[in-house]
Design a protein around this motif. Structure first.
Motif, PDB file in Angstrom:
ATOM      1  N   PHE A 107      76.734  42.722  48.529  1.00 47.92           N
ATOM      2  CA  PHE A 107      77.660  42.119  49.483  1.00 47.92           C
ATOM      3  C   PHE A 107      79.082  42.236  48.944  1.00 47.92           C
ATOM      4  O   PHE A 107      79.296  42.639  47.805  1.00 47.92           O
ATOM      5  CB  PHE A 107      77.303  40.660  49.770  1.00 47.92           C
ATOM      6  CG  PHE A 107      77.282  39.795  48.549  1.00 47.92           C
ATOM      7  CD1 PHE A 107      78.399  39.079  48.171  1.00 47.92           C
ATOM      8  CD2 PHE A 107      76.151  39.715  47.762  1.00 47.92           C
ATOM      9  CE1 PHE A 107      78.390  38.291  47.042  1.00 47.92           C
ATOM     10  CE2 PHE A 107      76.134  38.928  46.634  1.00 47.92           C
ATOM     11  CZ  PHE A 107      77.258  38.212  46.273  1.00 47.92           C
ATOM     12  N   GLU A 108      80.027  41.875  49.784  1.00 53.43           N
ATOM     13  CA  GLU A 108      81.432  41.890  49.378  1.00 53.43           C
ATOM     14  C   GLU A 108      81.829  40.512  48.888  1.00 53.43           C
ATOM     15  O   GLU A 108      81.516  39.501  49.528  1.00 53.43           O
ATOM     16  CB  GLU A 108      82.321  42.306  50.544  1.00 53.43           C
ATOM     17  CG  GLU A 108      82.103  43.744  50.947  1.00 53.43           C
ATOM     18  CD  GLU A 108      83.026  44.179  52.062  1.00 53.43           C
ATOM     19  OE1 GLU A 108      83.567  43.313  52.797  1.00 53.43           O
ATOM     20  OE2 GLU A 108      83.224  45.390  52.208  1.00 53.43           O
ATOM     21  N   TYR A 109      82.515  40.476  47.745  1.00 60.40           N
ATOM     22  CA  TYR A 109      82.962  39.218  47.162  1.00 60.40           C
ATOM     23  C   TYR A 109      84.481  39.164  47.219  1.00 60.40           C
ATOM     24  O   TYR A 109      85.165  40.093  46.792  1.00 60.40           O
ATOM     25  CB  TYR A 109      82.481  39.098  45.709  1.00 60.40           C
ATOM     26  CG  TYR A 109      82.909  37.805  45.059  1.00 60.40           C
ATOM     27  CD1 TYR A 109      82.205  36.635  45.273  1.00 60.40           C
ATOM     28  CD2 TYR A 109      84.047  37.754  44.259  1.00 60.40           C
ATOM     29  CE1 TYR A 109      82.597  35.442  44.704  1.00 60.40           C
ATOM     30  CE2 TYR A 109      84.447  36.563  43.675  1.00 60.40           C
ATOM     31  CZ  TYR A 109      83.722  35.410  43.905  1.00 60.40           C
ATOM     32  OH  TYR A 109      84.122  34.234  43.342  1.00 60.40           O
ATOM     33  N   ARG A 110      85.015  38.071  47.760  1.00 63.22           N
ATOM     34  CA  ARG A 110      86.466  37.904  47.854  1.00 63.22           C
ATOM     35  C   ARG A 110      86.960  37.244  46.569  1.00 63.22           C
ATOM     36  O   ARG A 110      86.707  36.073  46.311  1.00 63.22           O
ATOM     37  CB  ARG A 110      86.836  37.046  49.054  1.00 63.22           C
ATOM     38  CG  ARG A 110      88.348  36.828  49.208  1.00 63.22           C
ATOM     39  CD  ARG A 110      88.705  36.107  50.476  1.00 63.22           C
ATOM     40  NE  ARG A 110      88.361  36.859  51.661  1.00 63.22           N
ATOM     41  CZ  ARG A 110      89.088  37.880  52.146  1.00 63.22           C
ATOM     42  NH1 ARG A 110      90.174  38.272  51.523  1.00 63.22           N
ATOM     43  NH2 ARG A 110      88.715  38.497  53.238  1.00 63.22           N
ATOM     44  N   VAL A 111      87.675  38.039  45.752  1.00 66.86           N
ATOM     45  CA  VAL A 111      88.233  37.546  44.493  1.00 66.86           C
ATOM     46  C   VAL A 111      89.453  36.672  44.778  1.00 66.86           C
ATOM     47  O   VAL A 111      89.617  35.596  44.219  1.00 66.86           O
ATOM     48  CB  VAL A 111      88.611  38.714  43.557  1.00 66.86           C
ATOM     49  CG1 VAL A 111      89.225  38.202  42.269  1.00 66.86           C
ATOM     50  CG2 VAL A 111      87.386  39.576  43.276  1.00 66.86           C
ATOM     51  N   ASP A 112      90.326  37.161  45.651  1.00 67.06           N
ATOM     52  CA  ASP A 112      91.501  36.412  46.101  1.00 67.06           C
ATOM     53  C   ASP A 112      91.875  36.942  47.482  1.00 67.06           C
ATOM     54  O   ASP A 112      91.135  37.736  48.066  1.00 67.06           O
ATOM     55  CB  ASP A 112      92.656  36.510  45.095  1.00 67.06           C
ATOM     56  CG  ASP A 112      93.082  37.934  44.793  1.00 67.06           C
ATOM     57  OD1 ASP A 112      93.133  38.771  45.736  1.00 67.06           O
ATOM     58  OD2 ASP A 112      93.358  38.235  43.617  1.00 67.06           O
ATOM     59  N   GLU A 113      93.030  36.529  47.995  1.00 68.66           N
ATOM     60  CA  GLU A 113      93.424  36.926  49.353  1.00 68.66           C
ATOM     61  C   GLU A 113      93.526  38.430  49.532  1.00 68.66           C
ATOM     62  O   GLU A 113      93.319  38.948  50.623  1.00 68.66           O
ATOM     63  CB  GLU A 113      94.769  36.286  49.718  1.00 68.66           C
ATOM     64  CG  GLU A 113      94.686  34.795  49.935  1.00 68.66           C
ATOM     65  CD  GLU A 113      96.031  34.212  50.313  1.00 68.66           C
ATOM     66  OE1 GLU A 113      96.910  34.937  50.817  1.00 68.66           O
ATOM     67  OE2 GLU A 113      96.200  32.996  50.105  1.00 68.66           O
ATOM     68  N   ASN A 114      93.855  39.136  48.457  1.00 69.18           N
ATOM     69  CA  ASN A 114      94.094  40.575  48.561  1.00 69.18           C
ATOM     70  C   ASN A 114      92.999  41.445  47.954  1.00 69.18           C
ATOM     71  O   ASN A 114      93.068  42.662  48.055  1.00 69.18           O
ATOM     72  CB  ASN A 114      95.426  40.922  47.888  1.00 69.18           C
ATOM     73  CG  ASN A 114      96.583  40.177  48.531  1.00 69.18           C
ATOM     74  OD1 ASN A 114      96.656  40.073  49.750  1.00 69.18           O
ATOM     75  ND2 ASN A 114      97.469  39.635  47.711  1.00 69.18           N
ATOM     76  N   THR A 115      92.024  40.852  47.304  1.00 69.40           N
ATOM     77  CA  THR A 115      91.046  41.653  46.571  1.00 69.40           C
ATOM     78  C   THR A 115      89.616  41.308  46.990  1.00 69.40           C
ATOM     79  O   THR A 115      89.181  40.169  46.894  1.00 69.40           O
ATOM     80  CB  THR A 115      91.174  41.409  45.045  1.00 69.40           C
ATOM     81  OG1 THR A 115      92.541  41.553  44.668  1.00 69.40           O
ATOM     82  CG2 THR A 115      90.320  42.376  44.271  1.00 69.40           C
TER      83      THR A 115
END
Length: 157
Positions: free
Chosen positions: A136-144
């Motif tokens: 799955f996709e993991y959101r590290v921060d708003e841009n990553t």
């Protein structure tokens, strides 16, 4: 003498019958995985647990970070149930039906429409664990956002 023989016979019968009762009560009947799967009215989601992080694409993450994001994005997990019928059909508490097959005693195949997923599988009378390699996709921060791969257990009670 007759009373002695009768008393001896009675003692023998009592001791034999209590041995048989004891043997009968000590017999444990083991249910097959299919019987365990279908005996419950439904299995309710209890926990999504990361067993191993396989790939983070260079980002340092803890199991709890990933688990929290998965549960936040999938709030419906908390009330999700699976019900298995002996016919190989199943239902969920969401509007979807599925088919199921025990490929082996340790591999369960679930088919939702055209999507087929194989799960490592273990079960007791009170707990079912489905193991899966999950991407799955993991959101590290708003841009990553990074792709993550984990080996996880989905636990039902």
């Amino acid at each position: 003498m007759r009373k002695f023989v009768l008393a001896l016979f009675t003692i023998t019968m009592i001791s034999c019958s209590s041995d048989n009762e004891k043997e009968d009560s000590e017999i444990n009947i083991e249910l097959t995985n299919e019987e365990l799967l279908t005996q419950s009215n439904s299995w309710t989601f209890a926990e999504y647990r990361i067993d191993e992080i396989l790939e983070t694409n260079g980002v340092t993450l803890m199991d709890s970070d990933i688990e929290n994001q998965i549960l936040q994005e999938n709030e419906s997990f908390e009330e999700f149930t699976l019900s298995f019928q002996s016919s190989g059909n199943g239902t969920t508490n969401e509007p979807s039906n599925f088919q199921w097959e025990l490929v082996t005693t340790e591999l369960l195949r679930l088919t939702f429409g055209t999507e087929v997923d194989d799960y490592d599988f273990s079960i007791t009378e009170s707990e079912m664990i489905l193991g899966i390699d999950d991407e799955f996709e993991y959101r590290v921060d708003e841009n990553t956002i990074v792709g993550i791969e984990v080996r996880a257990s989905i636990i039902f009670n």
